[in-house]
Write an enzyme that holds these catalytic residues in place. Structure first.
Site: not given
Ligand code: NAI
Length: 249
Positions: A142, A155
């Site tokens: 990130s 985070y």
């Molecule tokens: P999101 O919350 O929509 O999706 C995250 C997914 O990870 C979910 O499907 C959730 O069930 C799964 N997950 C969480 N904990 C878990 C565990 N213990 N075991 C298995 N699965 C698990 O998040 P998003 O926005 O799609 O983000 C995806 C990645 O990108 C993350 O690592 C986030 O930190 C990173 N990110 C996102 C940004 C954004 O603006 N959306 C910006 C920078 C980084």
């Protein structure tokens, strides 16, 4: 455009958001995609979407905080497909809370989900990748690894940890021809893109808020075998936001 036909690609956190779109992008170009997530309902929804248009997909319910789950994920993938070519470590959670109030349990949960999982999944996947001719790992970090708003300690630390882990693994796995890179997304809208305000877009030097597709294309670049001179980097995909200097008036 790289040829990902029949490449075996594991995406963690693939049930929704950025992970789902990354998985769909690889499936759309013929890869065999393994969806790993602990949200079983959403996992089967994503699997159904990919199967409907003929994509090759396996879904494995996994809690990436648990070592035994990660070992099972890699074993199942190896049993089903006999190889692993690409791993996208995408699963993550955030927790915005004052450092005065953040409990040690909350701290540990973020670090285990976001950072320790990257180590575990990479370690186990690399054991299979090294049997083949090469492999590629992409860790989703990130821009918060580099800059902060208040109350984001766990985070930010987890994501900065990913950047360090990425170059360490890139050097350790180099002899096995496994490349390891990070992508640091900025603001990537996974909800209603149309609901964003003009001001949301305009504050970005690129003129718009990011989309999950922007991150999927970055993963394509970093896992393309033709780009085998690229390893250990942190590719910032943020519409220029971390390059914009802001002095308050
Ligand atoms: P999101 O919350 O929509 O999706 C995250 C997914 O990870 C979910 O499907 C959730 O069930 C799964 N997950 C969480 N904990 C878990 C565990 N213990 N075991 C298995 N699965 C698990 O998040 P998003 O926005 O799609 O983000 C995806 C990645 O990108 C993350 O690592 C986030 O930190 C990173 N990110 C996102 C940004 C954004 O603006 N959306 C910006 C920078 C980084």
């Amino acid at each position: 455009m790289a040829n990902f036909q029949d490449r075996v690609v594991i995406v963690t956190g693939a049930a929704q958001g950025i992970g789902r779109i990354i998985a769909e992008h690889y499936a759309a170009v013929g890869a065999k995609v393994v969806l790993a997530d602990y949200s079983e309902d959403k996992l089967s929804e994503t699997q159904k979407r990919i199967r409907e248009w003929g994509g090759q997909v396996l879904s494995v319910p996994v809690d990436v905080r648990k070592e035994e789950d990660v070992i099972r994920l890699i074993r199942k993938t190896d049993e089903q497909y006999g190889a692993i070519h690409i791993l996208i470590n995408n699963a993550g959670i955030s927790r915005w809370k004052s450092p005065y109030e953040l409990t040690v349990e909350e701290w540990d949960d973020v670090i285990q989900t976001n950072l320790r999982s990257v180590f575990l999944c990479s370690r186990e996947a690399a054991k299979v990748m090294r049997r083949g001719s090469r492999g590629a790992i992409v860790n989703i970090a990130s821009t918060r690894a580099l800059m902060s708003e208040p109350n984001s300690e766990a985070y930010a630390a987890s994501k900065a940890g990913i950047v360090g882990l990425t170059h360490a693994l890139a050097v350790s796995f180099a002899g096995d021809k496994i490349r390891v890179n990070a992508v640091s997304p900025g603001w990537i809208e996974t909800g209603d893109y149309e609901a964003l305000r003009l001001a949301d877009h305009k504050q970005h030097p690129a003129g718009r808020v990011g989309k999950p597709e922007d991150i999927a294309r970055a993963c394509f670049y970093l896992t393309d075998p033709d780009n085998d001179f690229v390893t250990g980097i942190n590719l910032v995909v943020d519409g220029g936001m971390t390059r914009k200097m802001i002095y308050e008036e």
